[in-house]
Design a protein around this motif. Sequence first.
Motif: not given
Length: 322
Positions: A125, A78, A104, A74
Amino acid sequence: MKAKIFAVLAAAVVAVPGGVAYAEPDAHHGHDSVRYAAIKSCGKDGDAKPCGDWRLVMHDGSQSMLHDAQTVALDVKGKKLVYASAPIAVSGNGQRVAYITKTGKLAVRTLGGGVKLFGKDALPRVDQSNVTLRLSDDGARLAAVISGEKVRSTRVFDTATGARLGSVPGDMIVLGFSGDGGEVLTSADGDEGVTDLAVYSDTGEQLVRGTPPQVVSSNSPQALSADGRTVAALVAGGKPQLVLYDMQSDQVVGRKKIKLPAGDIDMVDWTGDTQVTVHLVRYLESGNRMTIVQIDTETGAVKVRDQYRMLKGMFVFAACGG
């Protein structure tokens, strides 16, 4: 681990040159350990993409599906990167698998022992295709390497607790853990175009850094012994040899001529005080073939520990190492 068992793979028979013997069965790589993880390739030629669940192929040839693992990487938002697989790693002893779950989270699964889910902040992230996972031989340590335009440090974790132990500077290329998992071997560009090697503790402290001779630096991947100072490098080609380099004394302390089976060097690991294990892979249309050899660092004797044919139609694989 609950697993759906599939058909048994046929074992491959690979020609082994004279002087290479077969090793006795390895207690750490029995029938109930993972040889490699793989994901299927879908799409026509030139348009291959990962699809389905990760498959764990065991030493007895059986397969199980890792249903909770993210398969397609991803991006930061996302969204699926349809041509990139999510990261995965198998420990050297074949007992633990590290991956990112479909929810995740960073996770480590122990065969027969459940799953350890790490904290939501274990990884920043980022684009998952920029994450590389590396487990130590015993699976007790996990390194999460993060590449990309922004330099980010490599995070080192205790897999039993999920705790972050320390960090390795992001400008260092992580080559792997030492034989006992206590240190991390890295490389970086040094002065005047040379390549440096550096050893960090699992808590992130630099222990030693130096500029090895070209016979070591130009033959990657290198591997670090459990002593935290002895580096092994394999010179392939016409006259293969195993070279040992002591980072503390800055000296080549051993050279042994060796005979290797055919294949490209995929992984090099220290698996004993006087033993280096090497994975050699042959990329064939009929299916990739892996041969794993153990090298005695004192005598140069080479023994085949394992050999097998991989699943056909794989997008990517991650071998157990060790």
